[in-house]
Design a protein around this motif. Sequence first.
Motif, mmCIF file in Angstrom:
data_model
loop_
_atom_site.group_PDB
_atom_site.id
_atom_site.type_symbol
_atom_site.label_atom_id
_atom_site.label_comp_id
_atom_site.label_asym_id
_atom_site.label_seq_id
_atom_site.Cartn_x
_atom_site.Cartn_y
_atom_site.Cartn_z
ATOM 1 N N HIS A 19 -11.072 1.561 19.868
ATOM 2 C CA HIS A 19 -11.390 2.927 19.446
ATOM 3 C C HIS A 19 -10.182 3.847 19.630
ATOM 4 O O HIS A 19 -9.823 4.617 18.724
ATOM 5 N N HIS A 20 -9.551 3.777 20.788
ATOM 6 C CA HIS A 20 -8.392 4.639 21.049
ATOM 7 C C HIS A 20 -7.145 4.139 20.308
ATOM 8 O O HIS A 20 -6.326 4.940 19.853
ATOM 9 N N ALA A 21 -7.019 2.825 20.175
ATOM 10 C CA ALA A 21 -5.856 2.271 19.468
ATOM 11 C C ALA A 21 -5.842 2.705 18.012
ATOM 12 O O ALA A 21 -4.775 3.005 17.453
ATOM 13 N N LEU A 22 -7.014 2.773 17.406
ATOM 14 C CA LEU A 22 -7.086 3.109 15.981
ATOM 15 C C LEU A 22 -6.663 4.556 15.693
ATOM 16 O O LEU A 22 -6.411 4.911 14.544
ATOM 17 N N LYS A 23 -6.572 5.376 16.741
ATOM 18 C CA LYS A 23 -6.045 6.730 16.557
ATOM 19 C C LYS A 23 -4.554 6.701 16.247
ATOM 20 O O LYS A 23 -3.996 7.690 15.750
ATOM 21 N N LYS A 24 -3.917 5.559 16.558
ATOM 22 C CA LYS A 24 -2.485 5.403 16.276
ATOM 23 C C LYS A 24 -2.245 4.487 15.073
ATOM 24 O O LYS A 24 -1.153 3.976 14.876
ATOM 25 N N VAL A 25 -3.314 4.278 14.300
ATOM 26 C CA VAL A 25 -3.252 3.407 13.126
ATOM 27 C C VAL A 25 -3.592 4.210 11.880
ATOM 28 O O VAL A 25 -4.514 5.026 11.883
ATOM 29 N N GLY A 26 -2.833 4.004 10.818
ATOM 30 C CA GLY A 26 -3.177 4.554 9.510
ATOM 31 C C GLY A 26 -3.563 3.399 8.612
ATOM 32 O O GLY A 26 -2.901 2.359 8.628
ATOM 33 N N ALA A 27 -4.642 3.538 7.841
ATOM 34 C CA ALA A 27 -5.108 2.390 7.054
ATOM 35 C C ALA A 27 -5.720 2.818 5.728
ATOM 36 O O ALA A 27 -6.390 3.854 5.635
ATOM 37 N N ILE A 28 -5.454 2.007 4.709
ATOM 38 C CA ILE A 28 -6.126 2.142 3.417
ATOM 39 C C ILE A 28 -6.618 0.754 3.038
ATOM 40 O O ILE A 28 -5.831 -0.122 2.699
ATOM 41 N N ILE B 276 4.592 -1.760 9.291
ATOM 42 C CA ILE B 276 3.727 -1.881 8.116
ATOM 43 C C ILE B 276 3.056 -3.249 8.123
ATOM 44 O O ILE B 276 3.692 -4.266 8.400
ATOM 45 N N LEU B 277 1.761 -3.260 7.817
ATOM 46 C CA LEU B 277 1.031 -4.506 7.599
ATOM 47 C C LEU B 277 0.310 -4.371 6.263
ATOM 48 O O LEU B 277 -0.533 -3.495 6.093
ATOM 49 N N LEU B 278 0.672 -5.205 5.297
ATOM 50 C CA LEU B 278 0.018 -5.119 3.996
ATOM 51 C C LEU B 278 -0.518 -6.476 3.575
ATOM 52 O O LEU B 278 0.089 -7.510 3.841
ATOM 53 N N ALA B 279 -1.671 -6.459 2.938
ATOM 54 C CA ALA B 279 -2.258 -7.670 2.384
ATOM 55 C C ALA B 279 -1.982 -7.691 0.894
ATOM 56 O O ALA B 279 -2.099 -6.660 0.221
ATOM 57 N N SER B 280 -1.589 -8.852 0.387
ATOM 58 C CA SER B 280 -1.277 -8.945 -1.031
ATOM 59 C C SER B 280 -1.464 -10.374 -1.523
ATOM 60 O O SER B 280 -1.269 -11.330 -0.779
ATOM 61 N N HIS B 281 -1.846 -10.488 -2.812
ATOM 62 C CA HIS B 281 -1.864 -11.810 -3.444
ATOM 63 C C HIS B 281 -0.625 -11.991 -4.307
ATOM 64 O O HIS B 281 -0.461 -13.012 -4.969
ATOM 65 N N LEU B 282 0.274 -10.988 -4.295
ATOM 66 C CA LEU B 282 1.464 -11.002 -5.135
ATOM 67 C C LEU B 282 2.670 -11.514 -4.353
ATOM 68 O O LEU B 282 3.159 -10.847 -3.438
ATOM 69 N N LEU B 283 3.142 -12.680 -4.730
ATOM 70 C CA LEU B 283 4.314 -13.258 -4.068
ATOM 71 C C LEU B 283 5.529 -12.359 -4.215
ATOM 72 O O LEU B 283 6.306 -12.179 -3.276
ATOM 73 N N LEU C 91 -1.364 9.466 -2.804
ATOM 74 C CA LEU C 91 -2.044 10.473 -1.979
ATOM 75 C C LEU C 91 -2.813 9.796 -0.840
ATOM 76 O O LEU C 91 -2.868 10.325 0.283
ATOM 77 N N ALA C 92 -3.377 8.629 -1.124
ATOM 78 C CA ALA C 92 -4.077 7.883 -0.073
ATOM 79 C C ALA C 92 -3.112 7.482 1.042
ATOM 80 O O ALA C 92 -3.448 7.566 2.229
ATOM 81 N N ILE C 93 -1.909 7.075 0.670
ATOM 82 C CA ILE C 93 -0.898 6.736 1.679
ATOM 83 C C ILE C 93 -0.540 7.975 2.494
ATOM 84 O O ILE C 93 -0.408 7.919 3.724
ATOM 85 N N LEU D 178 -2.189 -1.558 4.785
ATOM 86 C CA LEU D 178 -2.472 -1.365 3.368
ATOM 87 C C LEU D 178 -3.054 -2.655 2.789
ATOM 88 O O LEU D 178 -2.471 -3.727 2.939
ATOM 89 N N ASP D 179 -4.191 -2.544 2.121
ATOM 90 C CA ASP D 179 -4.828 -3.702 1.500
ATOM 91 C C ASP D 179 -4.592 -3.647 -0.007
ATOM 92 O O ASP D 179 -5.110 -2.766 -0.688
ATOM 93 N N GLU D 180 -3.788 -4.572 -0.522
ATOM 94 C CA GLU D 180 -3.446 -4.641 -1.950
ATOM 95 C C GLU D 180 -3.001 -3.266 -2.471
ATOM 96 O O GLU D 180 -3.610 -2.691 -3.382
ATOM 97 N N PRO D 181 -1.928 -2.699 -1.928
ATOM 98 C CA PRO D 181 -1.553 -1.319 -2.245
ATOM 99 C C PRO D 181 -1.122 -1.068 -3.688
ATOM 100 O O PRO D 181 -1.147 0.075 -4.141
ATOM 101 N N THR D 182 -0.737 -2.118 -4.425
ATOM 102 C CA THR D 182 -0.278 -1.917 -5.805
ATOM 103 C C THR D 182 -1.269 -2.452 -6.831
ATOM 104 O O THR D 182 -0.959 -2.529 -8.019
ATOM 105 N N ASN D 183 -2.455 -2.815 -6.385
ATOM 106 C CA ASN D 183 -3.437 -3.415 -7.274
ATOM 107 C C ASN D 183 -3.804 -2.470 -8.420
ATOM 108 O O ASN D 183 -4.172 -1.318 -8.194
#
Length: 298
Positions: free
Chosen positions: A71-80, A182-189, A138-140, A153-158
């Motif tokens: 709960h407290h850690a997520l205050k230092k996390v930004g996520a989309i 930065i931690l991003l999930a992507s299916h794009l090599l 804007l979401a970022i 970021l989950d699939e930020p360029t989808n």
Amino acid sequence: MEPILTINNLTKQFGTLTAVNNLSFTINKGNIYGILGPNGSGKSTTLGIVLNVVNKTSGDFKWFDGHTTTHHALKKVGAIIERPNFYPYMTATQNLKLVCKIKGVNTNKIDETLETVGLLDRKNSRFSSYSLGMKQRLAIASALLNDPEILILDEPTNGLDPQGIHQIREIIKQIAEKGTTILLASHLLDEVEKVCTHVVVLRKGVKLYSGRVDEMISSHGFFELKCNNQDALIKMLENHKSFSKIKTKDGLITAFLNERMDSGTFNQFLFENGIILTHLVQRKESLEEQFLQLTDKL
């Protein structure tokens, strides 16, 4: 190195489906990590678990030093992790002020985050007038309002066009240069190869590789070969200590190196052994080729 997120033996099952299977890896401060895998590989589920929106089946994870509650850690996390959801009739600034109120943070970083994502000149435009790429930017910006130590970021360029994809990738690099992990999930090599310093490769919830991107593609490459006596060439390659694997398709021989060798030296060796090549190309394995080799194992 200072850990930001440590995942240990994480598993998530949905009935008989195992979405994440005994997954372990560590995200260290100051890098750009990609979780790479095809759709259904467990990327979004993994992010959902560490962001407390999906319950794990077994295993554990810890943020930062491990003594901070999620709960407290997520205050230092930004996520989309979903499509941006703003009020269409409100301006960018108005929407971000609302986000600040919800997050309980000061509004003094709004202009700074809008400038980071290239939207400062459109801060008084309604969200409904934005293109898909602008909405994603804007979401970022909204995820940066709490000055996070890590941005997820989950699939930020989808769904974006090539220009929008390029803009998002450049923004991610700029944010990382300022010290944000930065931690991003992507299916794009291509995305992972161009943006990330580290990669975790998943398939069907199983980790296939975890490490630096440059180390993943740091193989010695391969030769593409043709000659008039293919059988003799293949036999010679199979008995040569410098080659790890030989593939033949449509008359083209692909010989993968397990040690450094230049094409001139190799061509001379073959010539001295009575083999005349009609085609010789030396290539470096791309992330895509490495990925396909990894996924062939499952």
